[in-house]
Write a protein that holds these residues in place. Structure first.
Motif, PDB file in Angstrom:
ATOM      1  N   TYR A  53      -2.560  -9.409  -4.347  1.00  0.00           N
ATOM      2  CA  TYR A  53      -0.928  -9.352  -4.421  1.00  0.00           C
ATOM      3  C   TYR A  53      -0.301  -8.345  -5.307  1.00  0.00           C
ATOM      4  O   TYR A  53       0.863  -7.737  -4.917  1.00  0.00           O
ATOM      5  CB  TYR A  53      -0.433 -10.814  -4.996  1.00  0.00           C
ATOM      6  CG  TYR A  53       0.871 -11.226  -4.786  1.00  0.00           C
ATOM      7  CD1 TYR A  53       1.596 -11.418  -3.818  1.00  0.00           C
ATOM      8  CD2 TYR A  53       1.437 -11.071  -6.173  1.00  0.00           C
ATOM      9  CE1 TYR A  53       2.920 -11.679  -3.838  1.00  0.00           C
ATOM     10  CE2 TYR A  53       2.904 -11.663  -6.179  1.00  0.00           C
ATOM     11  CZ  TYR A  53       3.471 -11.895  -5.124  1.00  0.00           C
ATOM     12  OH  TYR A  53       5.103 -12.128  -5.053  1.00  0.00           O
ATOM     13  N   LYS A  56      -0.252  -4.732  -3.773  1.00  0.00           N
ATOM     14  CA  LYS A  56       0.344  -4.615  -2.895  1.00  0.00           C
ATOM     15  C   LYS A  56       1.970  -4.531  -3.093  1.00  0.00           C
ATOM     16  O   LYS A  56       2.736  -3.653  -2.333  1.00  0.00           O
ATOM     17  CB  LYS A  56       0.256  -5.674  -1.695  1.00  0.00           C
ATOM     18  CG  LYS A  56       0.995  -5.454  -0.507  1.00  0.00           C
ATOM     19  CD  LYS A  56       0.560  -6.609   0.578  1.00  0.00           C
ATOM     20  CE  LYS A  56       1.355  -6.467   1.940  1.00  0.00           C
ATOM     21  NZ  LYS A  56       1.059  -7.454   2.943  1.00  0.00           N
ATOM     22  N   TYR A  57       2.477  -5.365  -3.983  1.00  0.00           N
ATOM     23  CA  TYR A  57       3.817  -5.437  -4.254  1.00  0.00           C
ATOM     24  C   TYR A  57       4.233  -5.087  -5.764  1.00  0.00           C
ATOM     25  O   TYR A  57       5.249  -5.421  -6.184  1.00  0.00           O
ATOM     26  CB  TYR A  57       4.239  -6.825  -4.220  1.00  0.00           C
ATOM     27  CG  TYR A  57       4.001  -7.439  -2.774  1.00  0.00           C
ATOM     28  CD1 TYR A  57       4.790  -7.069  -1.641  1.00  0.00           C
ATOM     29  CD2 TYR A  57       2.983  -8.455  -2.482  1.00  0.00           C
ATOM     30  CE1 TYR A  57       4.810  -7.547  -0.382  1.00  0.00           C
ATOM     31  CE2 TYR A  57       2.788  -8.976  -1.209  1.00  0.00           C
ATOM     32  CZ  TYR A  57       3.815  -8.535  -0.164  1.00  0.00           C
ATOM     33  OH  TYR A  57       3.328  -9.105   1.042  1.00  0.00           O
ATOM     34  N   ARG A 216      -9.044  -1.292  -7.317  1.00  0.00           N
ATOM     35  CA  ARG A 216      -9.327  -2.363  -5.967  1.00  0.00           C
ATOM     36  C   ARG A 216     -10.605  -3.180  -6.360  1.00  0.00           C
ATOM     37  O   ARG A 216     -10.441  -4.341  -5.741  1.00  0.00           O
ATOM     38  CB  ARG A 216      -9.545  -1.438  -4.928  1.00  0.00           C
ATOM     39  CG  ARG A 216      -8.215  -0.921  -4.339  1.00  0.00           C
ATOM     40  CD  ARG A 216      -8.180  -0.354  -3.045  1.00  0.00           C
ATOM     41  NE  ARG A 216      -9.243   0.689  -2.871  1.00  0.00           N
ATOM     42  CZ  ARG A 216      -8.879   2.026  -2.754  1.00  0.00           C
ATOM     43  NH1 ARG A 216      -7.643   2.352  -3.052  1.00  0.00           N
ATOM     44  NH2 ARG A 216      -9.573   2.873  -2.875  1.00  0.00           N
TER      45      ARG A 216
END
Length: 500
Positions: A53, A56-57, A216
């Motif tokens: 999360y 991504k944001y 990641r």
């Protein structure tokens, strides 16, 4: 009896192991308890996979956190192996003066580049010293050579046809910047070597690919699996090839009597004890800081001009006027006079920065802020530079692109405040280049290089979006990084009769 003794010994070992584990975890637990007193932002409302999360944001999460908690420090929930504390601009004045044994810029950058795994050396003070003492004061002397190299590289990498030509902008600009920066870093002959240009462009890309691949990965798995990542293996191979490429050059310079006037020689002269690994690591660090940030800035400017054509005519007129009053040369004085271009560059950088945060510092000793908030050692503090760029208390109508914003601000400002509107400015409300004694030392060289490249492109070429597209290309975002799309093309056409 023997079994009883064995049982006692086993219990003793188990208890000792438990106590060692507790003692090792105690600082982490204490830090977590102290951090829990700070407000937090960025939690996934669904409660699922917080790390994914955040990745991504990221940009939105920092903006939301800043909007809600802009007058305090707050924790960003990133689910990384280290905690991040975001600090408001109001605290930057007190933080920027703290010594390095309290706030470490090197350890902050090491985390950005995941140096523990990528082996990228950061603590190379001779590089910073050489940039500040040798490079920046020499810009006036070097400017003609930089301009010449830009001319040579543009003829080499940008089609000269007067017909409309599709160009992959990022690739073209990266090749130009690598060659032009190389002119200053290693001299005019080596900078045009195709192998040198290829290494300069791809080292930074592969370093960031490796760092992002590690980010990641789950923090718990990194010690066990990071070393097998293909991105990390490619980076190691690249570093080995760069070393072999530079080895004969450095050996020749150590033996030669002549001293070239470039960055590599300045470093060798300033630190005569520097070994081969230090010189190679220093050159790679210099390449990392120079090539892709400058490339991204020029690419972002061209992407913007392709859809905001109303800026082209006033910028061209300014460039023509400045050239006419400076005997046709882009001297440092001439570049300073290009105030509209400077403003346009700064607004592009406000809208399309290369990172969400700046002023990264690893906290080595606890800090108590002026509002009483306590920040423990062992975390990274950072300023939300992108969110600050869109703060309506700092910038009027911040969500409207205004290429003349800083030109108009400079025209109306008190003489003592005009410098705050310049592209290279650093202050508590503009931390794009960092702040304080650790602000980006190469920004003056980068600004000159960007201005000359843009002046040449704006004066000599019309630029347009392909296939009737009207909206600007979106930038690519990953974690805290934002870059222009390296695959996108623009249409270039040489302007008849113009030649810088």
């Amino acid at each position: 009896m023997e079994n009883q003794s064995y049982a006692v010994a086993t219990q003793t070992i188990a208890f000792a192991t438990f106590m060692v584990a507790i003692l090792r975890l105690l600082p982490t637990l204490q830090r977590a308890l102290k951090l829990a007193k700070l407000p937090s932002s960025g939690s996934n409302p669904s409660g699922e996979n917080q790390r994914a999360y955040f990745l991504k944001y990221t940009r939105k999460l920092y903006r939301d956190g800043y909007r809600k908690l802009k007058n305090s420090a707050f924790r960003m929930v990133a689910s990384d192996e280290i905690d991040y504390v975001v600090v408001s601009p109001r605290f930057l004045r007190e933080l920027k003066s703290l010594p390095d044994d309290v706030l470490s810029v090197n350890k902050g950058v090491e985390k950005l580049l995941e140096s523990h795994y990528t082996s990228q050396r950061i603590d190379l003070p001779v590089m910073i010293k050489t940039i500040k003492t040798d490079l920046t004061p020499a810009l006036g002397r070097l400017n003609d050579g930089i301009s010449e190299e830009i001319d040579i590289s543009l003829e080499r990498f940008l089609p000269s046809s007067e017909d409309c030509t599709s160009v992959v902008v990022y690739k073209m600009v990266a090749e130009i910047v690598a060659q032009v920066s190389g002119r200053v870093f290693v001299g005019p002959e080596l900078c045009r070597n195709p192998e040198y240009i290829e290494h300069s462009i791809n080292f930074t890309r592969e370093l960031m690919d490796a760092a992002n691949a590690i980010k990641r990965m789950s923090p718990w798995m990194r010690p066990f699996r990071a070393g097998r990542l293909p991105e990390l293996q490619r980076l190691r191979s690249r570093r080995e090839r760069v070393s072999e490429f530079l080895r004969p050059i450095i050996q020749e310079r150590n033996q030669a009597g002549s001293k070239p006037d470039d960055m590599m020689q300045w470093v060798m002269g300033r630190d005569t004890s520097a070994d081969f690994d230090t010189l190679v690591s220093g050159h790679l660090l210099l390449t990392f800081g120079a090539i892709h940030t400058t490339t991204a800035m020029v690419t972002n400017a061209m992407f913007t001009l392709a859809v905001a054509k109303e800026y082209i005519s006033p910028l061209r007129e300014e460039i023509r006027s400045v050239l006419a009053s400076n005997d046709g040369r882009l001297t440092p004085r001439a570049l300073q006079q290009m105030v509209k271009l400077d403003s346009f560059m700064k607004e592009v950088n406000r809208w399309y920065p290369h990172t969400v945060v700046t002023f990264r510092r690893y906290v080595q000793k606890p800090i108590t802020l002026s509002n009483g908030q306590y920040i423990p050692a062992g975390v990274i503090i950072e300023a939300p530079s992108d969110a600050i760029n869109f703060d309506p208390d700092i910038h009027t109508d911040p969500h409207t692109f205004d290429g003349s914003r800083f030109y108009k601000r400079g025209q109306s400002a008190d003489p003592g405040k005009i410098s705050r509107s310049q592209f290279v400015a650093t202050n508590e409300e503009d931390v794009s280049f960092g702040l304080g004694r650790h602000a980006c030392p190469g920004r003056f060289f980068a600004a000159n290089e960007i201005k000359i490249i843009l002046a040449r492109l704006i004066l000599d070429y019309d630029v347009a979006m392909p296939e009737g597209l009207t909206e600007r290309y979106s930038n690519i975002e990953f974690e805290k990084n934002m870059v222009p799309d390296a695959t996108k093309m623009l249409i270039f056409k040489r302007v008849q009769g113009e030649k810088l």
